[in-house]
Design an enzyme around this catalytic site. Structure first.
Site, short mmCIF file in Angstrom:
data_model
loop_
_atom_site.label_atom_id
_atom_site.label_comp_id
_atom_site.label_asym_id
_atom_site.label_seq_id
_atom_site.Cartn_x
_atom_site.Cartn_y
_atom_site.Cartn_z
N LYS A 1 -4.25 3.74 2.67
CA LYS A 1 -5.38 3.06 2.02
C LYS A 1 -6.43 4.05 1.53
O LYS A 1 -6.99 3.88 0.45
CB LYS A 1 -5.98 2.03 2.97
CG LYS A 1 -5.01 0.86 3.22
CD LYS A 1 -5.46 0.00 4.38
CE LYS A 1 -4.56 -1.20 4.58
NZ LYS A 1 -4.84 -1.87 5.87
N LYS B 1 0.83 -1.22 0.00
CA LYS B 1 0.00 0.00 0.00
C LYS B 1 0.85 1.26 0.00
O LYS B 1 0.46 2.27 -0.56
CB LYS B 1 -0.96 0.02 1.17
CG LYS B 1 -0.37 -0.46 2.47
CD LYS B 1 -1.45 -0.98 3.41
CE LYS B 1 -0.81 -1.73 4.57
NZ LYS B 1 -0.57 -3.12 4.28
N GLY C 1 -7.17 -6.00 2.46
CA GLY C 1 -6.70 -7.39 2.42
C GLY C 1 -7.42 -8.14 1.33
O GLY C 1 -7.34 -7.79 0.16
N GLU D 1 2.31 -4.91 15.64
CA GLU D 1 3.75 -5.13 15.66
C GLU D 1 4.34 -4.54 16.93
O GLU D 1 3.69 -3.80 17.66
CB GLU D 1 4.36 -4.45 14.43
CG GLU D 1 3.60 -4.85 13.19
CD GLU D 1 4.39 -4.66 11.91
OE1 GLU D 1 5.61 -4.64 11.96
OE2 GLU D 1 3.74 -4.54 10.86
N ASP E 1 -1.21 3.66 8.28
CA ASP E 1 -1.64 2.59 7.38
C ASP E 1 -3.00 2.92 6.76
O ASP E 1 -3.19 2.79 5.55
CB ASP E 1 -1.71 1.29 8.19
CG ASP E 1 -2.24 0.13 7.38
OD1 ASP E 1 -1.48 -0.43 6.57
OD2 ASP E 1 -3.43 -0.22 7.55
N VAL F 1 -5.60 -2.68 -0.41
CA VAL F 1 -6.65 -2.13 0.46
C VAL F 1 -7.60 -3.25 0.85
O VAL F 1 -8.03 -4.03 0.01
CB VAL F 1 -7.47 -1.04 -0.24
CG1 VAL F 1 -8.54 -0.48 0.69
CG2 VAL F 1 -6.58 0.08 -0.75
N GLY G 1 -3.96 -10.29 7.08
CA GLY G 1 -3.70 -11.70 7.32
C GLY G 1 -3.14 -12.35 6.08
O GLY G 1 -3.42 -11.95 4.96
N GLY H 1 -0.59 -11.12 17.96
CA GLY H 1 0.05 -11.01 16.64
C GLY H 1 -0.67 -10.05 15.71
O GLY H 1 -0.38 -10.01 14.53
#
Lengths: 403, 403
Positions: free
Chosen positions: A200, A100, A129, A185, A196, A127, A298, A182
């Site tokens: 997008k 992205k 996923g 980060e 992020d 965008v 994911g 998870g």
């Protein structure tokens, strides 16, 4: 048909996995005789990986191999991804990316390069996923003039807000839980500060409205200042706090774009989008509101979108798909503060003074603070008005949307 | 590029309106120099219509005009729509339709005819009105093996159920309100008995799983037996009643499909789909759940989908889009009663007798009736078990889904 993957991290290895697992149906749908993964470029070693015989470290092997017609870029980051992608397109290879940052910064330029060399540059995975969104906007909604696009674009922040809303965890505790699961980060800045989501919404706005919108043109605010008090007050007003990326076309042809926490209706489509799920709303002049919902990140969901683009490249090996995403125009993106909206306000001090300026306001009080929602007006005016209420200290304001 | 519309009713006139209103952007997106609406075929007269100079009554004018390359079919019904479409495809013209009855009954055959004559037969508007769903399934989710598809596919019944749930109107009152608002026809059978949803789930199942599923193979039950008592009991269990069309691929390669009222979770994606809105969920092996939401009917939303298909036909004037929708296989669709599920049961009589057969059941009582939810098992077994509880009369059963 032979392809290469650049970057064997989470998404890249997912792409390899899907290409192998669903190989037969992918080949059938692509209309080709075969689809072979010839190279995987990564600087790291993967000696125990079943695909280690395809691992290479020299980008030029891919660039100079005429058998490679499609390259998947899942390296992330702007450099050297940009230089690699640009030279691949110039060499007549189609590129599919999930990156992205690359698309938000260089989308218009790389689409132009692809067009000039009669190949494709596709980015469905950048965008939402695995949620189909780039293709529906550019094809299915083609009969519409798109007026607005907005969405919950980041799974990490949505997970944190969900835990704050449903389980009354404070921000820091919810963040640690996201890291433990998870979903965040160890340095969560890009997610929680909205960076992020900003990339997008740039991609969505560029695609919906036709001209490149760059990340530095987008007002971006994260969720680290959202408190449990805000969550509780929002609930009293029948609202939920979500981090939204939003872009809107104004009547003068310019656009406004922002990323920020927002209040959405408890009965609206965004309120029930919980955990790491994403949802994107597109408002067209003909169709009205359309929403797309699914896992926004994911390994496998993102790989699903990458592989769909690979199939599309294979099907369109002799023509360039048209996106109508042009280079930026001057003075095209305008200040979000001029956009009319209502604001949620949390404050301390003299509740009654509020009613002089906002006579219709319903005021909720709790723990020495109070909150209310203003009438709709330009945000600039509202903030000016709020700054001069005697005896009142405004602690936070959050945009109230009609979503 | 010239086109014709057959059928100048709600959708057909909407298509003409959108083609004219957004003409410039449509032409730009189609990559052609122009797009002219040359004929409108309808048996009725429209003397005051601004487009009356293009009205014709003889189908053969369209069929024999070599300038017409794309025809929009918005007549509805199976005959003569089927004969018209078939002969247009054979004459090398692409056809775009919103006619779900035609696609559900003749989809595989017409797609084959289109392929044989190197033209396109597109039908995005036949399911979900303007919601992009056909193209996302066939393109964006191409990397997936699709396992399930389900949706709120009919706006009329969703409006009625919403009024029963939110405003406690009984079925007859809610139906009359739907008719008053123009959401239900004077003969509402096709909507309330699930026939419309059945056609749509046939189209979705055929597209998702690869072989034609016909309406008479789908167990279809409408909403006319749903009572306010069911609505109230459902709420006690944290559920909402929705009419769903559902299709599922079984591990042996066969599929099961049905249309029926179902209990969905109050916090799930379907629960907040209210009024005339539609939502479709697709479950893929790679992507997981993806949802699509929007206005499932109405003049302009449906026209939006038709025009997007027209643009796609224009862009692909030299190639046939591949859908992977093949002719029916023998013994392919299997009985829905073998599918495992939990059932909501409303009954009268001896509550305690329930606990002998369903020891874990939580029982809610009200107004001389009681309700509970069974464990999951094959529906056939559950119904057999329910039929032999001494002193208990089962009044209704409703499938409980995990959506």
């Amino acid at each position: 048909m032979q392809l290469a993957i650049m970057g064997y991290g989470v998404v890249g290895s997912g792409v390899a996995e899907v290409l192998i697992k669903n190989h037969d149906s992918i080949v059938r749908r692509s209309g080709k005789d075969s689809m072979q993964l010839k190279y995987i470029l990564d600087l790291k070693d993967f000696p125990d990986d079943p695909l280690h015989d395809r691992m290479i470290k020299d980008f030029n092997i891919i660039l100079n191999d005429d058998e490679i017609s499609i390259v998947v870029e899942t390296m992330g980051g702007l450099h050297p991804a940009y230089e690699f992608v640009k030279s691949l397109l110039e060499r007549g290879k189609s590129v599919v990316t999930s990156n992205k940052e690359l698309v938000a910064s260089k989308g218009a330029e790389l689409l132009r390069t692809a067009r000039e060399h009669r190949v494709n540059f596709l980015f469905e995975a950048s965008v939402g996923g695995g949620i189909p969104i780039i293709r529906p906007i550019s094809q299915c909604l083609a009969a519409n003039v798109i007026e607005e696009v907005a969405g919950i674009l980041n799974g990490t922040t949505n997970f944190i807000l969900t835990k704050m809303i449903d389980d009354k965890l404070d921000f820091d505790t919810a963040l640690r839980l996201a890291q433990k699961n998870g979903y965040a980060e160890s340095d969560p800045t890009a997610d929680i500060e909205g960076i992020d989501s900003c990339r997008k919404i740039c991609i969505l706005a560029s695609l919906c409205f036709g001209y490149h919108v760059y990340p530095d043109q987008v007002y971006t605010q994260g969720i680290s200042d959202v408190t449990l008090q805000d969550v509780a007050f929002a609930h009293k007003f029948g609202k939920v706090i979500k981090l939204l990326g939003m872009a809107k076309k104004l009547s003068d042809g310019r656009v406004t774009a922002s990323v920020r926490p927002c209040l959405v209706d408890e009965s609206g489509q965004f309120a029930n989008v919980t955990d790491v799920f994403n949802s994107i709303l597109v408002r067209g002049d003909v169709i009205g509101d359309v929403c797309f919902y699914g896992r926004g990140a994911g390994k496998l969901p993102t790989a699903s979108a990458v592989v769909a683009d690979v199939i599309d490249c294979a099907k369109h090996s002799d023509r360039t798909k048209i996106f109508g995403w042009n280079d930026a125009k001057e003075n095209y993106v305008t200040d979000h503060l001029d956009d009319p909206c209502a604001l949620y306000v949390r404050a301390q001090g003299d509740e009654k003074a509020i009613l002089d300026l906002f006579p219709a306001a319903e005021i909720a009080s709790s723990g020495g603070e109070f909150a209310f929602i203003t009438d709709a007006a330009s945000e600039r005016e509202l903030l000016a008005k709020l700054s001069r209420i005697p005896g009142v200290t405004v602690k936070s304001t959050i945009k109230v949307t009609d979503y």
